[in-house]
Design a protein around this motif. Structure first.
Motif, PDB file in Angstrom:
ATOM      1  N   GLU A  26       0.753  -1.298   0.054  1.00 33.66           N
ATOM      2  CA  GLU A  26       0.109   0.104   0.033  1.00 33.66           C
ATOM      3  C   GLU A  26       1.085   1.167   0.091  1.00 33.66           C
ATOM      4  OE1 GLU A  26      -3.035   2.345   2.928  1.00 33.66           O
ATOM      5  OE2 GLU A  26      -3.140  -0.009   2.845  1.00 33.66           O
ATOM      6  N   GLN A  27       1.890   1.255   0.767  1.00 35.61           N
ATOM      7  CA  GLN A  27       2.783   2.518   0.884  1.00 35.61           C
ATOM      8  C   GLN A  27       3.647   2.553  -0.534  1.00 35.61           C
ATOM      9  OE1 GLN A  27       4.789   0.677   4.430  1.00 35.61           O
ATOM     10  NE2 GLN A  27       4.463   2.555   5.318  1.00 35.61           N
ATOM     11  N   ILE A  28       3.915   1.677  -1.029  1.00 26.18           N
ATOM     12  CA  ILE A  28       4.727   1.517  -2.562  1.00 26.18           C
ATOM     13  C   ILE A  28       3.624   2.136  -3.575  1.00 26.18           C
ATOM     14  CG2 ILE A  28       5.504   0.214  -4.454  1.00 26.18           C
ATOM     15  CD1 ILE A  28       6.517  -1.734  -1.996  1.00 26.18           C
ATOM     16  N   GLU A  29       2.414   1.807  -3.445  1.00 25.18           N
ATOM     17  CA  GLU A  29       1.383   2.126  -4.239  1.00 25.18           C
ATOM     18  C   GLU A  29       1.216   3.714  -4.152  1.00 25.18           C
ATOM     19  OE1 GLU A  29      -2.128  -0.329  -4.146  1.00 25.18           O
ATOM     20  OE2 GLU A  29      -1.035  -1.968  -4.564  1.00 25.18           O
ATOM     21  N   ARG A  30       1.088   4.184  -2.933  1.00 25.53           N
ATOM     22  CA  ARG A  30       0.757   5.606  -2.697  1.00 25.53           C
ATOM     23  C   ARG A  30       2.168   6.464  -3.182  1.00 25.53           C
ATOM     24  NH1 ARG A  30      -1.219   4.195   2.953  1.00 25.53           N
ATOM     25  NH2 ARG A  30       1.153   4.963   3.374  1.00 25.53           N
ATOM     26  N   SER A  31       3.220   5.879  -2.966  1.00 22.69           N
ATOM     27  CA  SER A  31       4.534   6.632  -3.224  1.00 22.69           C
ATOM     28  C   SER A  31       4.554   6.705  -4.920  1.00 22.69           C
ATOM     29  CB  SER A  31       5.865   5.977  -3.056  1.00 22.69           C
ATOM     30  OG  SER A  31       5.618   6.049  -1.503  1.00 22.69           O
ATOM     31  N   ASN A  36       3.898   9.836  -9.890  1.00 24.91           N
ATOM     32  CA  ASN A  36       3.284   9.950 -11.374  1.00 24.91           C
ATOM     33  C   ASN A  36       2.366  11.357 -11.328  1.00 24.91           C
ATOM     34  OD1 ASN A  36       4.297   7.776 -12.540  1.00 24.91           O
ATOM     35  ND2 ASN A  36       2.567   6.448 -11.538  1.00 24.91           N
ATOM     36  N   ALA A  37       1.870  11.781 -10.220  1.00 25.75           N
ATOM     37  CA  ALA A  37       0.988  13.017 -10.162  1.00 25.75           C
ATOM     38  C   ALA A  37       1.991  14.272 -10.093  1.00 25.75           C
ATOM     39  CB  ALA A  37       0.235  12.997  -8.981  1.00 25.75           C
TER      40      ALA A  37
END
Length: 70
Positions: A26-31, A36-37
């Motif tokens: 989950e932390q990897i996905e948020r990072s 990307n933003a």
């Protein structure tokens, strides 16, 4: 290896190394979503000290998920 962030995805080896540092999926996905933003990050040549996105992403995840000092 892609120089453009929008065309890049983390390698399996990069993800494995990040997980070895105790960082959860989950932390990897948020990072990854955060990076990307960022419109100012388009090309790896724009990031001083890094020549590929995997190296940058590993360090970003580790530093972003470092517990605060007490």
């Amino acid at each position: 290896m892609s120089k453009l962030l929008k065309e890049w995805t983390p390698s399996t080896a990069a993800i494995d190394l990040i997980k070895l540092n105790g960082i959860e999926d989950e932390q990897i996905e948020r990072s990854l979503a955060y990076l990307n933003a960022q419109e100012s990050l388009a090309d790896i040549d724009d990031v001083d000290g890094y020549d590929n996105w995997n190296a940058f992403f590993i360090m970003f995840c580790v530093k972003a998920n470092k517990p605060p000092l007490n």
